[in-house]
Design a protein around this motif. Structure first.
Motif, mmCIF file in Angstrom:
data_model
loop_
_atom_site.group_PDB
_atom_site.id
_atom_site.type_symbol
_atom_site.label_atom_id
_atom_site.label_comp_id
_atom_site.label_asym_id
_atom_site.label_seq_id
_atom_site.Cartn_x
_atom_site.Cartn_y
_atom_site.Cartn_z
ATOM 1 N N SER A 296 34.727 38.026 34.907
ATOM 2 C CA SER A 296 35.355 38.837 35.947
ATOM 3 C C SER A 296 35.200 38.148 37.289
ATOM 4 O O SER A 296 34.345 37.272 37.464
ATOM 5 C CB SER A 296 34.743 40.234 36.000
ATOM 6 O OG SER A 296 33.401 40.179 36.432
ATOM 7 N N ALA A 297 36.034 38.556 38.251
ATOM 8 C CA ALA A 297 36.021 37.954 39.584
ATOM 9 C C ALA A 297 35.157 38.745 40.560
ATOM 10 O O ALA A 297 35.068 38.375 41.731
ATOM 11 C CB ALA A 297 37.443 37.832 40.127
ATOM 12 N N GLU B 215 31.224 37.423 43.796
ATOM 13 C CA GLU B 215 32.674 37.359 43.760
ATOM 14 C C GLU B 215 33.131 35.931 43.456
ATOM 15 O O GLU B 215 32.606 34.974 44.025
ATOM 16 C CB GLU B 215 33.262 37.795 45.085
ATOM 17 C CG GLU B 215 32.942 39.238 45.445
ATOM 18 C CD GLU B 215 33.394 39.601 46.850
ATOM 19 O OE1 GLU B 215 34.341 40.393 46.970
ATOM 20 O OE2 GLU B 215 32.789 39.086 47.799
ATOM 21 N N GLY B 216 34.101 35.812 42.563
ATOM 22 C CA GLY B 216 34.685 34.515 42.289
ATOM 23 C C GLY B 216 35.546 34.062 43.461
ATOM 24 O O GLY B 216 36.348 34.833 43.979
ATOM 25 N N GLY C 30 39.582 33.415 42.736
ATOM 26 C CA GLY C 30 39.776 34.020 41.409
ATOM 27 C C GLY C 30 38.783 33.550 40.377
ATOM 28 O O GLY C 30 38.920 33.911 39.230
#
Length: 257
Positions: free
Chosen positions: A180-181, A253-254, A257
């Protein structure tokens, strides 16, 4: 009207029915239904319910774990190697609740994300198996990537502490179905020399970056960005991110993305 179907490593099964009233709860002791076994539980109901498993172990109930059940099966998944204490006893458990056999490809990964062992097993319908990581590989810090032609449920359980004094702790972790991002960890602490560690794994074929925001104190925060190599894993200790000792929340957080 709830059915509880139990399956042991040896293939023993137990089937029981229970009625739970509206806005009510009930407790079922699995040892009364299938004693002395490592087991999986399949819970079905004609009305949606929430099912939670609590394990109490060691002399006097010194250890405890609790987990809400998985709501579905997976044909692929990831379990992190973790950062477990020395002499931890860790196990991977795989359960096939379907009515067809599952052919499962397993890849054990170390704390760098590299595969250390691969194998393929056939898990018959309505059967489970346990892989004793500590006994077979000499370490509890191994994770798992798996693919299967039939949906299964995978979990890692671990027990650690002073076994000879029955001072034992435990942990359990279900497999993650997909990367997940963005993820949030609301509770954590580095107080009293506690270790708070993030394990970040990148299943992609190119390197990625992750932004780590740590919230602490009265509205204070710090931001760090780390690079995770393709097919690799990095460990990040919260105390190394420039925050004072104490409680904090973490947002991962990516980047792009």
């Amino acid at each position: 009207h709830v059915r509880v179907h139990l399956v042991s490593d040896q293939g023993n099964t137990s089937e029981s029915g229970f009625t739970v009233g509206p806005a009510a709860r009930t407790t079922v002791r699995l040892s009364d239904l299938l004693a002395g076994k490592a087991l999986s539980a399949l819970v079905t109901s004609d009305t949606p319910v929430v099912a939670e498993r609590t394990q109490i172990f060691a002399a006097g109930g010194a250890g405890l774990t609790t987990a809400v059940g998985a709501t579905g099966t997976q044909t692929s998944g990831y379990i992190d190697p973790g950062h477990l204490p020395a002499k931890t006893q860790a196990h991977l458990t795989l359960f096939n609740p379907s009515n067809t056999a599952a052919h499962v490809h397993l890849s054990l990964i170390n704390t760098r994300g590299a595969a250390t062992s691969t194998s393929t097993i056939t898990l018959a319908a309505d059967r489970r198996t346990t892989i004793d990581l500590s006994a077979a590989f000499g370490t509890a810090n191994l994770g798992l990537r798996f693919t299967s032609d039939t949906g299964i449920v995978a979990e890692k359980v671990a027990y650690f502490g002073q076994f000879n004094q029955s001072k034992v702790g435990g942990s359990n972790l279900f497999a993650t179905a997909a990367p997940s991002a963005g993820q949030v960890f609301p509770g954590g602490t580095t107080a009293r020399n506690a270790t708070d560690t993030l394990g970040l794994y990148n299943p992609a074929t190119t390197a990625v970056k992750a932004a780590i925001t740590v919230l602490y104190g009265a509205g204070r925060s710090t931001l760090r960005t780390v690079t995770i190599p393709a097919g690799g894993r990095v460990s990040v200790k919260v105390r190394d991110l420039g925050v004072p000792s104490g409680s904090s929340s973490v947002i991962v957080e990516g980047v792009d993305g």
